[in-house]
Design an enzyme around this catalytic site. Structure first.
Site, PDB file in Angstrom:
ATOM      1  N   GLU A 121       7.497   1.182  11.909  1.00 42.40           N
ATOM      2  CA  GLU A 121       6.194   1.123  11.250  1.00 42.40           C
ATOM      3  C   GLU A 121       5.092   1.142  12.292  1.00 42.40           C
ATOM      4  OE1 GLU A 121       5.675   1.006   7.982  1.00 42.40           O
ATOM      5  OE2 GLU A 121       7.820   0.979   7.542  1.00 42.40           O
ATOM      6  N   GLY A 122       3.907   1.454  11.833  1.00 45.92           N
ATOM      7  CA  GLY A 122       2.739   1.288  12.697  1.00 45.92           C
ATOM      8  C   GLY A 122       2.233   2.577  13.312  1.00 45.92           C
ATOM      9  N   ARG A 169       0.856  -1.183   0.000  1.00 45.66           N
ATOM     10  CA  ARG A 169       0.000   0.000   0.000  1.00 45.66           C
ATOM     11  C   ARG A 169       0.889   1.229   0.000  1.00 45.66           C
ATOM     12  NH1 ARG A 169      -2.793   0.648   5.074  1.00 45.66           N
ATOM     13  NH2 ARG A 169      -1.370   2.366   5.357  1.00 45.66           N
ATOM     14  N   ARG A 178      -7.759   7.675   4.676  1.00 43.83           N
ATOM     15  CA  ARG A 178      -7.796   7.818   6.135  1.00 43.83           C
ATOM     16  C   ARG A 178      -7.734   9.298   6.479  1.00 43.83           C
ATOM     17  NH1 ARG A 178      -2.712   4.588   7.842  1.00 43.83           N
ATOM     18  NH2 ARG A 178      -2.035   5.616   5.939  1.00 43.83           N
ATOM     19  N   SER A 232      -2.727  -2.665   6.006  1.00 45.96           N
ATOM     20  CA  SER A 232      -4.059  -3.065   6.458  1.00 45.96           C
ATOM     21  C   SER A 232      -5.177  -2.201   5.885  1.00 45.96           C
ATOM     22  CB  SER A 232      -4.108  -3.063   7.983  1.00 45.96           C
ATOM     23  OG  SER A 232      -3.797  -1.797   8.466  1.00 45.96           O
ATOM     24  N   GLU A 238       4.853   7.150   2.316  1.00 42.28           N
ATOM     25  CA  GLU A 238       5.676   5.941   2.454  1.00 42.28           C
ATOM     26  C   GLU A 238       5.018   4.828   1.660  1.00 42.28           C
ATOM     27  OE1 GLU A 238       5.520   3.569   5.922  1.00 42.28           O
ATOM     28  OE2 GLU A 238       3.416   3.976   6.308  1.00 42.28           O
ATOM     29  N   ASN A 285       4.117   0.727   2.171  1.00 44.74           N
ATOM     30  CA  ASN A 285       4.083  -0.365   3.142  1.00 44.74           C
ATOM     31  C   ASN A 285       4.138  -1.684   2.389  1.00 44.74           C
ATOM     32  OD1 ASN A 285       3.553   1.038   5.813  1.00 44.74           O
ATOM     33  ND2 ASN A 285       1.943   1.899   4.532  1.00 44.74           N
ATOM     34  N   LYS A 309      12.102   3.015   5.341  1.00 43.88           N
ATOM     35  CA  LYS A 309      12.138   4.448   5.037  1.00 43.88           C
ATOM     36  C   LYS A 309      13.512   4.853   4.510  1.00 43.88           C
ATOM     37  CE  LYS A 309       8.124   5.245   7.784  1.00 43.88           C
ATOM     38  NZ  LYS A 309       7.668   3.915   8.199  1.00 43.88           N
ATOM     39  N   LYS A 351      12.252  10.744  10.694  1.00 40.09           N
ATOM     40  CA  LYS A 351      11.695   9.386  10.746  1.00 40.09           C
ATOM     41  C   LYS A 351      12.732   8.321  11.075  1.00 40.09           C
ATOM     42  CE  LYS A 351       7.971  10.134   7.427  1.00 40.09           C
ATOM     43  NZ  LYS A 351       7.153   9.475   6.393  1.00 40.09           N
TER      44      LYS A 351
HETATM   45  P1  ADP Z   1       4.283   4.557   9.604  1.00 37.84           P
HETATM   46  O1  ADP Z   1       5.040   3.482   8.894  1.00 37.84           O
HETATM   47  O2  ADP Z   1       4.479   4.541  11.072  1.00 37.84           O
HETATM   48  O3  ADP Z   1       2.842   4.596   9.183  1.00 37.84           O
HETATM   49  P2  ADP Z   1       4.516   7.072   8.142  1.00 37.84           P
HETATM   50  O4  ADP Z   1       5.699   7.522   7.384  1.00 37.84           O
HETATM   51  O5  ADP Z   1       3.331   6.674   7.344  1.00 37.84           O
HETATM   52  O6  ADP Z   1       4.983   5.908   9.128  1.00 37.84           O
HETATM   53  O7  ADP Z   1       4.109   8.230   9.135  1.00 37.84           O
HETATM   54  C1  ADP Z   1       3.028   8.110  10.031  1.00 37.84           C
HETATM   55  C2  ADP Z   1       2.092   9.291   9.889  1.00 37.84           C
HETATM   56  O8  ADP Z   1       2.799  10.515  10.076  1.00 37.84           O
HETATM   57  C3  ADP Z   1       1.447   9.406   8.513  1.00 37.84           C
HETATM   58  O9  ADP Z   1       0.265   8.611   8.441  1.00 37.84           O
HETATM   59  C4  ADP Z   1       1.171  10.901   8.436  1.00 37.84           C
HETATM   60  O10 ADP Z   1      -0.023  11.224   9.125  1.00 37.84           O
HETATM   61  C5  ADP Z   1       2.336  11.512   9.200  1.00 37.84           C
HETATM   62  N1  ADP Z   1       3.427  11.873   8.264  1.00 37.84           N
HETATM   63  C6  ADP Z   1       4.445  11.079   7.889  1.00 37.84           C
HETATM   64  N2  ADP Z   1       5.251  11.705   7.010  1.00 37.84           N
HETATM   65  C7  ADP Z   1       4.730  12.917   6.814  1.00 37.84           C
HETATM   66  C8  ADP Z   1       5.102  14.045   6.009  1.00 37.84           C
HETATM   67  N3  ADP Z   1       6.185  14.000   5.239  1.00 37.84           N
HETATM   68  N4  ADP Z   1       4.319  15.151   6.071  1.00 37.84           N
HETATM   69  C9  ADP Z   1       3.214  15.189   6.856  1.00 37.84           C
HETATM   70  N5  ADP Z   1       2.825  14.166   7.643  1.00 37.84           N
HETATM   71  C10 ADP Z   1       3.563  13.042   7.636  1.00 37.84           C
HETATM   72 MG    MG Z   2       4.324   2.186   7.352  1.00 38.87          MG
HETATM   73 MG    MG Z   3       2.133   5.052   7.333  1.00 42.59          MG
END
Ligand code: ADP
Ligand code: MG
Ligand code: MG
Length: 452
Positions: free
Chosen positions: A346-347, A126, A428, A152, A145, A147, A283, A342
């Site tokens: 994950e999660g 995803r 979401r 899910s 990102e 996944n 990442k 970052k």
């Molecule tokens: P995870 O693998 O924990 O889901 P993400 O990279 O998706 O990691 O980051 C988690 C959440 O943080 C995302 O769902 C988003 O809401 C926020 N986020 C992550 N990166 C960004 C970004 N570059 N700009 C704005 N919000 C972000």
């Molecule tokens: Mg993720």
């Molecule tokens: Mg995410």
């Protein structure tokens, strides 16, 4: 809400209260379900999975752009997973300081040494995006990102369109209700799992879902499982391992669990994902892909694919030791609000924002520990007002930000790409008070795009 739900509805509190009740019943009827916090492993008490009262406007052009690039992302992830030299180079700095990634990498190396026992590969991905708001009001699709592990909500998002259609009809918004697309990632994910099972070639063999200890989100998995039950009966030999657990350090509660992971990787079963595809979803790999010339290496004769993928990249910056990393540190410290820091986790709930970026970077900037992180431009989506419905939550209007996910599936046998598809989407939405966190983390809720 621009071209969305009229203000006269959004601000009519009596109507909103009625619609919220209608919406919750519709969610229960459609099976948008979750077990409750208190009893995550029992279905005696279940509730609706949190969701928005209304769908969120999403511009058609960016929506279809996200769908169109998905099969290329599938190809890219798959190519990375087959390129041990790239993975080793990309992850060298990370594994020097991040124990979790290092342990996964050790399994990957052992498998390389022994040779892969199974040539069939199954990918269920995803790719997540936010729409970055330009000064001129335009929005551009930026990947947050990808996944490759336990992505899910393909199950529940197959049922949410009918919930929003119903709410809009009751609210008198018939035309809008027709603008909500059908969506069925569950069927698409199951189709790919079934394909891998079929190629495995044993009538008796089963698909194993590796699930979490606490299973509030069981119904999301059941949709995929039930799609498979329509096809096959139960037995013992495992043709496919579908991991919905094992993406965070906390999942590996003992050495035995690490042994089990290695055992599965060495087995003849098709792994979803296999260890190298797991690593391709880090990442750090995402950041390395954004460096000049890297995508070209994976698509040497296809500049239009390179262009299509690169158009979705936000700014991503290395924190490796050396002048590039120094530049990143200085840039982040000078304007922390422009970035997200970052780690390789994950999660949801692991990223670092705002002044905390300075605190963390001040602590690690002189040491190799900083290589455990990457820095990313913060994306600023257009806030949209909506009501977030969750069990025991107050009914109040919130300023919301949305994240669009696109599900991709592929099956490869040896060098043959047998299947490569885009199978649906997920929207979401969360209150803008929260910087981070998904649905499982209790921050975001399920939503549907209303194409505008
Ligand atoms: P995870 O693998 O924990 O889901 P993400 O990279 O998706 O990691 O980051 C988690 C959440 O943080 C995302 O769902 C988003 O809401 C926020 N986020 C992550 N990166 C960004 C970004 N570059 N700009 C704005 N919000 C972000
Ligand atoms: Mg993720
Ligand atoms: Mg995410």
């Amino acid at each position: 809400m621009a071209q969305g739900i009229p203000d006269k509805i959004m601000s009519n509190t009596t109507l909103i209260k009625d619609l919220a009740d209608v919406a919750k019943d519709a969610a229960l009827l459609q099976g948008v379900l979750m077990r409750i916090h208190e009893t995550p492993n029992s279905s005696e008490l279940v509730t609706y999975a949190p969701f928005t009262l209304f769908p969120t406007p999403v511009p058609k052009a960016v929506f279809f752009q996200a769908l169109a690039v998905q099969t290329h992302y599938n190809t890219l992830v798959d190519k990375i997973s087959q390129d041990p030299d790239f993975l080793e180079e990309a992850l060298a700095s990370t594994i020097a300081v991040d124990d979790f990634t290092a342990r996964l990498f050790r399994i990957h190396q052992q498998i390389l040494k022994e040779g892969r026992s199974q040539s069939i590969v199954l990918g269920l991905n995803r790719s997540d995006y936010m729409l970055d708001q330009g000064d001129d009001g335009s929005s551009s699709l930026k990947q947050i990102e990808i996944n490759t592990f336990a992505a899910s909500f393909g199950g529940l998002s197959s049922r949410t369109p009918d919930v929003h259609r119903h709410v809009l009809k009751v609210a008198g918004q018939l035309e809008e209700s027709r603008r909500i697309l059908d969506n069925n990632p569950a069927a698409g994910l199951a189709k790919a799992v079934a394909k891998a099972w079929e190629l495995y070639g044993s009538e008796r063999a089963v698909v194993m879902f590796l699930v979490e200890e606490g299973q509030r989100n069981i119904f999301d998995q059941r949709y995929i499982e039930n799609e498979l039950w329509k096809r096959y009966a139960d037995d013992q030999e495992v043709a496919v391992v579908y991991f919905r657990n094992g993406y965070m350090p906390e999942n590996y509660i003992s050495e035995k669990t690490w042994d089990a992971r290695l055992l599965m990787e060495r087995s003849l079963a098709v792994k979803c994902p296999d260890i190298s595809t797991h690593l391709a979803g880090t990442k750090k790999v995402q950041q390395v892909l954004a460096s000049p010339g890297v995508l070209e290496k994976f698509f040497p004769d296809q500049p239009q694919i390179v262009e299509q993928i690169r158009a979705t990249f936000a700014g991503l910056y290395t924190l490796d030791m050396g002048p590039e990393g120094e530049k990143t540190v200085a840039m982040a410290l000078a304007a922390p609000d422009r970035f997200v820091l970052k780690p390789q986790r994950e999660g949801g709930g692991n990223n670092i924002y705002g002044s905390e970026i300075c605190q963390v970077l001040q602590g690690v900037k002189e040491s190799t520990e900083r290589m455990a992180y990457i820095l990313m431009d913060k994306i600023h989506p257009n806030p949209v007002q909506n009501y977030l419905l969750r069990r025991d939550g107050p009914l109040k209007i919130s300023n919301c930000l949305s994240e669009l996910g696109v599900f991709g599936t592929y099956v490869r046998q040896g060098k043959d790409m047998v299947m490569n598809e885009c199978v649906g989407h997920l929207l979401r939405t969360k209150s803008s008070e929260h910087s981070d966190g998904g649905v499982a983390a209790g921050v975001a809720v399920l939503d549907n795009p209303l194409l505008v």
